[in-house]
Design an enzyme around this catalytic site. Sequence first.
Site, PDB file in Angstrom:
ATOM      1  N   GLY A 294       0.791  -1.216   0.000  1.00  0.00           N
ATOM      2  CA  GLY A 294       0.000   0.000   0.000  1.00  0.00           C
ATOM      3  C   GLY A 294       0.825   1.269   0.000  1.00  0.00           C
ATOM      4  O   GLY A 294       0.283   2.372  -0.139  1.00  0.00           O
ATOM      5  N   ILE A 297       6.263   3.060  -2.907  1.00  0.00           N
ATOM      6  CA  ILE A 297       7.091   2.139  -3.687  1.00  0.00           C
ATOM      7  C   ILE A 297       6.358   0.820  -3.906  1.00  0.00           C
ATOM      8  O   ILE A 297       6.313   0.283  -5.016  1.00  0.00           O
ATOM      9  CB  ILE A 297       8.443   1.884  -2.991  1.00  0.00           C
ATOM     10  CG1 ILE A 297       9.268   3.168  -2.942  1.00  0.00           C
ATOM     11  CG2 ILE A 297       9.218   0.789  -3.716  1.00  0.00           C
ATOM     12  CD1 ILE A 297       9.738   3.660  -4.276  1.00  0.00           C
ATOM     13  N   GLU A 320      -5.083  -1.491   6.314  1.00  0.00           N
ATOM     14  CA  GLU A 320      -6.180  -2.054   5.525  1.00  0.00           C
ATOM     15  C   GLU A 320      -6.669  -1.115   4.429  1.00  0.00           C
ATOM     16  O   GLU A 320      -7.005  -1.556   3.325  1.00  0.00           O
ATOM     17  CB  GLU A 320      -7.356  -2.428   6.448  1.00  0.00           C
ATOM     18  CG  GLU A 320      -7.932  -1.244   7.224  1.00  0.00           C
ATOM     19  CD  GLU A 320      -9.112  -1.652   8.089  1.00  0.00           C
ATOM     20  OE1 GLU A 320      -9.875  -0.763   8.489  1.00  0.00           O
ATOM     21  OE2 GLU A 320      -9.254  -2.856   8.366  1.00  0.00           O
ATOM     22  N   SER A 410      16.115  -1.324  -0.189  1.00  0.00           N
ATOM     23  CA  SER A 410      16.930  -0.638   0.801  1.00  0.00           C
ATOM     24  C   SER A 410      17.033   0.847   0.451  1.00  0.00           C
ATOM     25  O   SER A 410      16.250   1.362  -0.352  1.00  0.00           O
ATOM     26  CB  SER A 410      18.317  -1.292   0.886  1.00  0.00           C
ATOM     27  OG  SER A 410      19.039  -0.782   1.996  1.00  0.00           O
ATOM     28  N   LYS A 413      20.451   5.688   2.821  1.00  0.00           N
ATOM     29  CA  LYS A 413      20.679   6.042   4.228  1.00  0.00           C
ATOM     30  C   LYS A 413      21.291   4.885   5.019  1.00  0.00           C
ATOM     31  O   LYS A 413      21.690   5.061   6.173  1.00  0.00           O
ATOM     32  CB  LYS A 413      19.374   6.503   4.864  1.00  0.00           C
ATOM     33  CG  LYS A 413      18.853   7.811   4.268  1.00  0.00           C
ATOM     34  CD  LYS A 413      17.498   8.168   4.813  1.00  0.00           C
ATOM     35  CE  LYS A 413      17.022   9.497   4.231  1.00  0.00           C
ATOM     36  NZ  LYS A 413      16.865   9.460   2.758  1.00  0.00           N
ATOM     37  N   SER A 454       6.865  10.331  -2.897  1.00  0.00           N
ATOM     38  CA  SER A 454       6.619   9.357  -1.838  1.00  0.00           C
ATOM     39  C   SER A 454       6.063  10.059  -0.607  1.00  0.00           C
ATOM     40  O   SER A 454       6.285  11.251  -0.393  1.00  0.00           O
ATOM     41  CB  SER A 454       7.904   8.613  -1.475  1.00  0.00           C
ATOM     42  OG  SER A 454       8.845   9.502  -0.913  1.00  0.00           O
ATOM     43  N   THR A 475      16.187  22.518   5.884  1.00  0.00           N
ATOM     44  CA  THR A 475      16.950  22.295   7.112  1.00  0.00           C
ATOM     45  C   THR A 475      18.300  22.994   7.093  1.00  0.00           C
ATOM     46  O   THR A 475      18.752  23.524   8.105  1.00  0.00           O
ATOM     47  CB  THR A 475      17.160  20.793   7.346  1.00  0.00           C
ATOM     48  OG1 THR A 475      17.767  20.227   6.177  1.00  0.00           O
ATOM     49  CG2 THR A 475      15.837  20.101   7.616  1.00  0.00           C
ATOM     50  N   GLU A 546      20.004  13.215  10.567  1.00  0.00           N
ATOM     51  CA  GLU A 546      20.174  13.604   9.168  1.00  0.00           C
ATOM     52  C   GLU A 546      21.634  13.902   8.853  1.00  0.00           C
ATOM     53  O   GLU A 546      22.396  14.364   9.699  1.00  0.00           O
ATOM     54  CB  GLU A 546      19.333  14.845   8.850  1.00  0.00           C
ATOM     55  CG  GLU A 546      17.874  14.563   8.666  1.00  0.00           C
ATOM     56  CD  GLU A 546      17.131  15.771   8.114  1.00  0.00           C
ATOM     57  OE1 GLU A 546      16.198  15.572   7.347  1.00  0.00           O
ATOM     58  OE2 GLU A 546      17.487  16.905   8.478  1.00  0.00           O
TER      59      GLU A 546
END
Length: 637
Positions: A294, A297, A320, A410, A413, A454, A475, A546
Site C-alpha cells: 500500500g 514504492i 487495511e 533498501s 541512508k 513518496s 533544514t 540527518e
Amino acid sequence: MNRITRTLALITVDAVAVNAALFLALWLRFDGVIKPVYINGALRLVPLATLFYIASFYSFRLYNRLWQYASINELLAIVTATLVGTMASVSLAYFRMVGGTFPLPRSIFALWTILIIALVGLSRLSWRLFREYRFPMVRNGGRAVLIVGAGDAGAMVAREFRSRSNGYGSEAHPVGFVDDDPNKQGRTLYGLPVLGTRDDIPRLVEDFGIEEIVIAMPSVRGKIIREIVEICHGTGAELRILPGIYDLLDGSVKVDPIREIRIEDILGREPVQVDLAAMAGYLAGEVVLVTGAGGSIGSELCRQVAGFGPGLLILLGHGENSIYEIHQELSRSFPDIELVQAVVDVKDEAAVDQLFRKYKPAVVFHAAAHKHVPLMEMNPAEAIKNNVLGTRVVARAADKHRSKVFVLISTDKAVNPTSIMGASKRVAEMVVQEMARRSKTRFAAVRFGNVLGSRGSVVPLFQRQIAAGGPVTVTHPEMTRYFMTIPEAVQLVIQAGALVRGGEIFVLDMGEPVKILDLARSMIILSGYEPGRDIEIVFTGVRPGEKLYEEILTAGEGVNATSHERIFIARPEEFDVARLERFLWLVSQPSWRADMAGVEELLRLVLPGFRVDKGQELVQLGEVVSFGKEVIRGHAL
C-alpha cells in the site's frame, strides 16, 4: 478524400509525370527539334512504360504513404521505384519485348529517369509545402513563442507549430530558436533564425514580445533545465517543455506533446532502458508477493509487476485502507490478474509463514519498512523491530518455502548510517546477505535514494507550504539529496531482480545530487512566485539523524558493473555473523524494550562506528561519493 480516390488521383498525377518527363527529355536532348522517328518511338513506348512505372511505384508503396510528412526516406523510395521502372522500360525498348525495337537514344533514358524523379518528387513535396506554408508563420496579434534548443527536438516543435496540429491553432507562432552551440548561431532552421544563447533569453523576450518559451531538449540534464528556469524567471513568459521519451512510454503524456514544466524536469534523468524480456521471464505466470503493497514504492511495484502477467499477485500490508485502495485500482486496470489481499504485519512470524505455506510465492519484493528518519529517532525500537525483524521474518519464510527470488528494497541512508532508520536498513541488508550464504533462494537488496512523490518526502511538503503562502522550510543551505521518480526506481528494482544470483547489494545510478535549497527555489518559481519576496525560505537546522550529503557506497565498498548500465553491484564490507546473530536474538526477545541509548548501544554490536549526532551541521563517517554512469569518485569501477 477517401483512400481509393486519393490513390487514383496520385496514379493519374504519376502517369502524367511519366509521359511529360519522356517528351521533356526528348526536347532537352534535341534542343526542341525532335525528329518524327523519335516521336513515333516514344508514342509506341510510353503506354507500356507508364504501366511499368505505375506498377513499380505501387510495389514500393508510394501510394500508401503520408506525403504531408514526406522526408528523405520517401525521396529514396521514389528514386528506387523510378530506377526499377526505368530498367523495365529499357528492357522493353532494347530487347524486343513487344514487336521490334523503339528507336530512342540511350541518353534519353537517363534524362527520363532524372525528370521522373524530379516531377514525382515535386508532386509529393508540394503537398507538404502546402500543408506547412498555407498560413504564414508570423501572425500579427498571435502569441510569440521562443524555442530553446535548435536540434532534432526543436525542429519537431517548429514543425508542430507549422502544421497547427498541436492544439495551438492560429494563436501562437515561433519567432526563432536559442541554442548554446556556437556552430548554430546565426543559422536558420525551418526558416526560423537561431537568435542567440540561453543567456540572451531575457533580451529576446523583451525585443520580440515573447509570451511563451518552449524547452525542446528532452534528454538534457536537470541541472541545465534548472538554469534555464532561473534565466526565464522574471521575464513574464510562460514556460513549457517537450517531454522526454520516458514520459511518452509510461503514458503520462497522452494528448498535447508540449506541456507545462514539472519538478521532474528540473531534476532531470535520462530515460530508463529495461530488458523487458528478462523481466517478464522471471515474473510471467509466477506467484509474486509484494510487502508494503500500500506504500508509494510497494504500490508502484504492484502496478508494474501486474503488467508482466504474474499467475498470482499477493498484496501484503499492515494498513487495511491502503491495501484496499491498491486492490481496487489493480482490479480495474488488470481484471485478468488474480489478486490476494493480505492484511498482515511482517513481524508476525506465524501469519507470514501461513501465507507462504498457502500461496508459495516464487518472487518476493520486500518493500515494507518504516522510512521516516526523524520519526524513527523518536521510536527507535519500533524501527529495529519493523525494519530488521520484519525483514528476517519474511526472508526466513522465503527460504523455508523455497521462493526463487527475494529482493529487499533498501536505501542510501544505510550507507555510513547516522540515523536509526538508516542503521536499521543496513542491518536488514546484512540479514539478507547472511540468508543468501546458506539458502537456495536468491537473495539481494537494492539501494537507492529519495523518490519523488513518496509519502513524507520533501516535494509534497514544499507543495503544501507554497500553497499555504509559505514559508518553505529547508533544514540547511548545503543539504543535498539524490532523487528518482517512483516509476523509474521501481523499473530498476524489477530489472535488478532479473540479475539476482545471490547476496548482491544492487546500487542504482542516481545521477547528479540536487541541493534541497535549489529544489525549493525551483518549485517556488514554477509556482509563479519570487523566492524571498512572495515566498520566504526559512532554514530550520539539521534534524536528528540527518546528514547533509547522502552516500550510495561506503569508502570500503566499491562497485562492480552489471549488464545494465544503470545498475551496479556493491562489493560490501565483511561483517561479524556471530555479532549479527547475537543482535537478532536480543531484539527478538518478547521483553525487549529499549530507549535511544539502549538501541544505539545495541546497534554498535553490528555497526561498530554507529553514532547518532543530533544538531551537528555535518555528520559524515565516510567519504562523500558522487555516483554516475562511469565513475564513482574514489572508487574504480
